[in-house]
Write an enzyme that holds these catalytic residues in place. Structure first.
Site, mmCIF file in Angstrom:
data_model
loop_
_atom_site.group_PDB
_atom_site.id
_atom_site.type_symbol
_atom_site.label_atom_id
_atom_site.label_comp_id
_atom_site.label_asym_id
_atom_site.label_seq_id
_atom_site.Cartn_x
_atom_site.Cartn_y
_atom_site.Cartn_z
ATOM 1 N N SER A 118 0.846 -1.191 0.000
ATOM 2 C CA SER A 118 0.000 0.000 0.000
ATOM 3 C C SER A 118 0.881 1.239 0.000
ATOM 4 O O SER A 118 2.001 1.221 0.521
ATOM 5 C CB SER A 118 -0.896 0.013 1.247
ATOM 6 O OG SER A 118 -1.552 1.258 1.374
ATOM 7 N N TYR B 35 -1.018 -0.636 10.256
ATOM 8 C CA TYR B 35 -1.017 -0.952 8.830
ATOM 9 C C TYR B 35 0.208 -0.373 8.136
ATOM 10 O O TYR B 35 0.873 -1.058 7.347
ATOM 11 C CB TYR B 35 -2.301 -0.419 8.195
ATOM 12 C CG TYR B 35 -2.552 -0.936 6.799
ATOM 13 C CD1 TYR B 35 -2.866 -2.276 6.582
ATOM 14 C CD2 TYR B 35 -2.502 -0.089 5.694
ATOM 15 C CE1 TYR B 35 -3.116 -2.758 5.310
ATOM 16 C CE2 TYR B 35 -2.751 -0.554 4.422
ATOM 17 C CZ TYR B 35 -3.057 -1.890 4.227
ATOM 18 O OH TYR B 35 -3.303 -2.364 2.955
#
Length: 229
Positions: A135, A151
């Site tokens: 990501s 994350y």
């Protein structure tokens, strides 16, 4: 016959990639945690003899190794570590649950490397490519909003792992990259994502299909654009 191994194949980007590879005549080994609940994936089996679905919890090291042994005669051209976990959305600084952080890292960081390690013989046979789904939130330079500690850290670590893999695997004629799939309308991305799973998967597959040695170890978005580390 070309073969691809995909984790998290029961929905979202993983399911879309599974469909694309089947459409192009590949054999697909599709893994997910609970196949009995993966109706959209299981529906594909009747019309696609090249599809095999396996139960796999990517954090279960024994299960990963057992599946690698079961599939020991396979040569995978592409391995896509797609399974991922964002973690709780409502935890800010001062209220972080370290057990949740461990779970995010276990799924997003440790599991992909363990899967590559277990299936290394299968990849060597085909001089395969490792694709780790990351990501932009793992990019240091792109972080302008802070937060999302779990994350972000798990994907930044995955990026570092993949860079090392690209160097270590190159001696076998193999490649490893990380791909940001875009802000996709999925269970993880939410309903306000900018693109759908078909757009994301189409771009990712095109990138993989045309990957060259100069791109080995790169950090790309689904359109093939370079993302800063």
């Amino acid at each position: 016959m070309s073969q691809v191994f995909i984790t998290g194949a029961n929905r979202g980007i993983g399911l879309a990639l599974t469909k694309l590879y089947l459409r192009d005549g590949w054999d697909v080994v599709a893994c997910c945690r609970t196949p009995a609940q993966a109706d959209d994936l299981l529906y594909l089996i009747s019309d696609n003899p090249g599809l095999e679905v396996y139960q796999l919890d990517v954090t279960d090291n024994d299960a990963v190794n057992e599946l690698a042994v079961e599939l020991r005669d396979r040569a995978f051209d592409v391995l896509i570590n797609n399974a991922g976990y964002y973690g709780p959305h409502n935890m800010g600084l001062g209220h972080l649950d370290l057990n949740e952080w461990r779970q995010v890292v276990e799924i997003n960081t440790i599991a992909p490397l363990n899967i590559v390690q277990a299936f290394l013989p299968h990849l060597k046979q085909a001089r395969g490519t490792v694709v780790n789904m990351t990501s932009k939130m793992g990019s240091m330079e792109d972080n302008h909003s802070g937060g999302s500690y779990f994350y972000r850290s798990s994907k930044a670590a995955l990026n570092a792992i993949t860079k090392s893999l690209s160097i270590d695997l190159a001696v076998y004629g193999m490649k490893a990259i990380v791909v940001h799939p875009g802000w996709v309308r999925t269970e993880m991305g939410g309903p306000h994502g900018l693109i759908d799973t078909q757009q994301s998967a189409t771009g990712i597959k095109q990138l993989i299909d045309n990957l060259d040695d100069k791109q080995n170890g790169g950090f790309f978005d689904y359109q093939g654009n370079i993302i800063p580390w």
